[in-house]
Structure formats: structure tokens, C-alpha cells
Design a protein around this motif. Structure first.
Motif, PDB file in Angstrom:
ATOM      1  N   UNK A 130       0.855  -1.374   0.164  1.00  0.00           N
ATOM      2  CA  UNK A 130      -0.019  -0.243   0.038  1.00  0.00           C
ATOM      3  C   UNK A 130       1.093   1.172  -0.135  1.00  0.00           C
ATOM      4  N   UNK A 131       1.539   1.423   0.913  1.00  0.00           N
ATOM      5  CA  UNK A 131       2.631   2.542   1.203  1.00  0.00           C
ATOM      6  C   UNK A 131       3.354   1.992  -0.507  1.00  0.00           C
ATOM      7  N   UNK A 132       3.951   1.771  -0.840  1.00  0.00           N
ATOM      8  CA  UNK A 132       4.727   1.731  -1.920  1.00  0.00           C
ATOM      9  C   UNK A 132       4.181   2.113  -3.258  1.00  0.00           C
ATOM     10  N   UNK A 133       2.909   1.961  -3.373  1.00  0.00           N
ATOM     11  CA  UNK A 133       1.461   2.944  -4.073  1.00  0.00           C
ATOM     12  C   UNK A 133       1.166   4.597  -3.871  1.00  0.00           C
ATOM     13  N   UNK A 134       1.445   4.306  -2.333  1.00  0.00           N
ATOM     14  CA  UNK A 134       0.606   6.435  -2.340  1.00  0.00           C
ATOM     15  C   UNK A 134       2.149   6.761  -2.017  1.00  0.00           C
ATOM     16  N   UNK A 135       3.253   6.341  -1.602  1.00  0.00           N
ATOM     17  CA  UNK A 135       4.171   7.495  -1.649  1.00  0.00           C
ATOM     18  C   UNK A 135       4.089   8.759  -2.401  1.00  0.00           C
ATOM     19  N   UNK A 136       4.623   8.561  -3.493  1.00  0.00           N
ATOM     20  CA  UNK A 136       4.690   9.172  -4.688  1.00  0.00           C
ATOM     21  C   UNK A 136       4.056  10.472  -4.284  1.00  0.00           C
ATOM     22  N   UNK A 137       2.701  10.255  -3.701  1.00  0.00           N
ATOM     23  CA  UNK A 137       1.446  11.264  -3.972  1.00  0.00           C
ATOM     24  C   UNK A 137       1.159  11.649  -2.278  1.00  0.00           C
ATOM     25  N   UNK A 138       2.503  11.454  -1.348  1.00  0.00           N
ATOM     26  CA  UNK A 138       2.174  11.790   0.280  1.00  0.00           C
ATOM     27  C   UNK A 138       2.394  13.353   0.490  1.00  0.00           C
ATOM     28  N   UNK A 139       3.449  13.568  -0.061  1.00  0.00           N
ATOM     29  CA  UNK A 139       4.264  14.870  -0.148  1.00  0.00           C
ATOM     30  C   UNK A 139       3.676  15.854   0.960  1.00  0.00           C
ATOM     31  N   UNK A 140       3.684  16.787   1.978  1.00  0.00           N
ATOM     32  CA  UNK A 140       3.735  16.812   3.359  1.00  0.00           C
ATOM     33  C   UNK A 140       2.988  16.588   4.316  1.00  0.00           C
ATOM     34  N   UNK A 141       1.944  14.930   3.565  1.00  0.00           N
ATOM     35  CA  UNK A 141       1.017  14.031   3.907  1.00  0.00           C
ATOM     36  C   UNK A 141       2.260  13.293   4.518  1.00  0.00           C
ATOM     37  N   UNK A 142       3.613  12.915   4.616  1.00  0.00           N
ATOM     38  CA  UNK A 142       3.742  11.413   4.011  1.00  0.00           C
ATOM     39  C   UNK A 142       4.258  11.016   6.147  1.00  0.00           C
ATOM     40  N   UNK A 143       4.660  11.768   6.653  1.00  0.00           N
ATOM     41  CA  UNK A 143       5.197  11.068   8.179  1.00  0.00           C
ATOM     42  C   UNK A 143       3.803  11.199   8.643  1.00  0.00           C
ATOM     43  N   UNK A 144       2.047  12.203   8.693  1.00  0.00           N
ATOM     44  CA  UNK A 144       1.038  11.248   9.083  1.00  0.00           C
ATOM     45  C   UNK A 144       0.825  10.951   8.826  1.00  0.00           C
ATOM     46  N   UNK A 145       0.658  10.045   7.373  1.00  0.00           N
ATOM     47  CA  UNK A 145       0.187   9.466   6.798  1.00  0.00           C
ATOM     48  C   UNK A 145       1.081   7.927   7.260  1.00  0.00           C
TER      49      UNK A 145
END
Length: 224
Positions: A130-145
Motif C-alpha cells: 500500500x505504501x509503495x503505491x501511496x508514497x509518491x503522492x503523499x508529499x507533506x502528508x508522508x509522516x502523518x500517513x
């Protein structure tokens, strides 16, 4: 699954509310009613729990009510994400607190003789994909997510670790509910940070509603 007459009557009402939410959430000219229908899902669970939890330990009752109140707050905040990104962040925090309340409940019945290694490995593989799919779109939400993902993985793990220390019905209801919660949050994250998912509003709400319903019933079954 054995339900009391009150639980049976409530279940009919609950799924009518969920259906009403799905209809109003998917129909443009009913969006205003949607602001009532969505919170009504958790509000109904709060009323059921208050009415039927008299035999539970006070600490479990209080933690469950806190989990439901934080969930209700999260539901309300996430309805306004289009107005400001702040609503998503605060909604995330509200659900994070709800998960922590559930973790504290599940820890009370943790079976210390039970190993969760294989189950945790499975969850980590799932989360990594799941994280592999999400990581490029997280930007400033990386740590909270990342923090949120770790907490919900913990919630599912501690639901699993109740096995053998509670009655089988309570164990199954809560574990399945916890998994539904993880799936619901995964769909929401993919839809927001990866790519739009067709009918995501329906799949998110169906899995979320089932999650809360099963967890609350599972907690109520502790008194049996």
C-alpha cells in the motif's frame, strides 16, 4: 451470529441508515441531507452502546464511547475536506485517536501466550504494498500517513491477540471489524493519494460502517 432482540432491531435500523447515507452521498441534489445521514451511522451506534452496555466494565464503556465520539468527529471533519486541507488532517487525527481507544480496549484482553508473528508479517506485506503505491503522492502528508498506518496496523494486531482470552464470537466480530477498518482506510488513502477509484465513496462507507458495527457488537458480546 446470535443477536439479542434489541441488536436485531438495531441492525435493521443501522443498515437502513447506511443505505440512506449511500444514496444521499451519491446523489448531487441530496448532498445537504448527506450531512445528517453520514454522522447518523456512528450516532446510532453510540445510542445502542449506551443502552446495552450496562454489564461491561466502566473502563471499557468509557474507552468505547471515546472511540465512537472521535470517529464521529472524524466523520464530520472529512465531510468538509473540499473546503480546506486542514479538515483532512484534523479528521485523520480524530480517527487516529479512535484507533488508539480501540487499542486500549483490546489490550485489556491480550493473550500474552499468543504469537502474532505470522499475522504481523502478513500485515506488513500488505502495508508495504500500500505504501509503495501511496508514497509518491503523499508529499507533506508522508509522516502523518506513516504514523496513521502504524497505529491501524497495531489496532488490527491487538484485535488478533485477543484470541483465547475472550469468547469466540467477540474475537471474530472485532477481528473482522478491525480488518474492515483497515480496508476502508486503505481505499480512502488510495483514492486520495494514488488515483481516483470508481465508486470509492460507496466502498469506503460500506467497509467503514461494517467495521464500526462489528467492533461495537464484538465489545458488547464481552458481557456474554
Amino acid at each position: 451470529m446470535k443477536l439479542t432482540s434489541t441488536e436485531k432491531q438495531f441492525s435493521i435500523l443501522f443498515f437502513i441508515i447506511v443505505l440512506f447515507e449511500l444514496i444521499t452521498g451519491s446523489t448531487e441534489n441530496l448532498k445537504t441531507v448527506h450531512y445528517i445521514a453520514k454522522p447518523a451511522i456512528v450516532v446510532s451506534l453510540i445510542f445502542l452502546f449506551i443502552k446495552t452496555s450496562s454489564l461491561l466494565l466502566k473502563s471499557i464503556k468509557n474507552l468505547t464511547l471515546l472511540a465512537l465520539v472521535f470517529s464521529l468527529l472524524g466523520d464530520i471533519l472529512l465531510m468538509f475536506v473540499e473546503k480546506s486541507p486542514l479538515f483532512f488532517t484534523t479528521g485523520l487525527i480524530a480517527f487516529l485517536l479512535a484507533h488508539i481507544m480501540y487499542i486500549l480496549i483490546f489490550l485489556k484482553h491480550r493473550n500474552r501466550k499468543k504469537s502474532a508473528l505470522a499475522f504481523v508479517i502478513f500485515l506488513l506485506i500488505y502495508a508495504s504494498g500500500l505504501f509503495y503505491l501511496l508514497k509518491d503522492g503523499l508529499e507533506e502528508m508522508l509522516v502523518p500517513v506513516i504514523v496513521y498506518m502504524l497505529v491501524i496496523l497495531g489496532m488490527v494486531t491487538f484485535a488478533f491477540l485477543r484470541k483465547g482470552n475472550v469468547n469466540p464470537l467477540s474475537f471474530k466480530l472485532i477481528l473482522i471489524g478491525a480488518i474492515f477498518f483497515m480496508v476502508s482506510d486503505s481505499i480512502l488513502a488510495l483514492n486520495k493519494f494514488y488515483q481516483p477509484i470508481p465508486l470509492s465513496n460507496i466502498s469506503i462507507m460500506v467497509t467503514y460502517s461494517l467495521a464500526q458495527y462489528l467492533i461495537v457488537l464484538g465489545i458488547l458480546k464481552l458481557k456474554k
